[in-house]
Design a protein around this motif. Structure first.
Motif, short mmCIF file in Angstrom:
data_model
loop_
_atom_site.label_atom_id
_atom_site.label_comp_id
_atom_site.label_asym_id
_atom_site.label_seq_id
_atom_site.Cartn_x
_atom_site.Cartn_y
_atom_site.Cartn_z
N ILE A 44 0.91 -1.98 0.14
CA ILE A 44 0.16 0.08 -0.28
C ILE A 44 0.70 0.65 0.37
N VAL A 45 2.00 0.62 1.11
CA VAL A 45 2.61 2.59 0.53
C VAL A 45 3.30 2.66 -0.63
N CYS A 46 4.08 1.49 -1.17
CA CYS A 46 4.50 1.59 -2.14
C CYS A 46 3.94 2.04 -3.96
N ILE A 47 2.38 1.57 -3.51
CA ILE A 47 1.28 2.01 -5.08
C ILE A 47 1.54 3.93 -4.87
N THR A 48 0.90 3.97 -3.22
CA THR A 48 1.29 5.45 -2.63
C THR A 48 1.83 6.05 -2.92
#
Length: 77
Positions: A44-48
């Motif tokens: 989720i952090v990488c996609i954000t």
């Protein structure tokens, strides 16, 4: 495909590092549930960050897809 493998490898490496740190601090036993939650959180952090980078490139930079960007015209030519 190269980017997908890179992102997947990054998520696996960060998940392993996070679980190792948790184990060092005595948060045990490490269960599959912890592994999945940590992996999903990192994804989720990488996609954000990927979405934020894309928004920055598309809306806040000056003509990002200009093929002549960085090339200066020579008045003599």
């Amino acid at each position: 495909m190269k980017i997908f493998i890179g992102v997947l490898s990054t998520i696996i490496i960060l998940t392993g590092a996070t679980l190792t740190i948790l184990a060092l601090w005595g948060i045990t036993p490490i269960e599959w549930q912890h592994i999945w939650k940590t992996g999903v959180s990192i994804a989720i952090v990488c996609i954000t960050f990927l979405i934020l980078w894309l928004v920055r490139v598309l809306f806040f930079t000056k003509d990002p897809f200009d093929p002549t960007k960085g090339k200066k015209a020579h008045p003599i030519d």
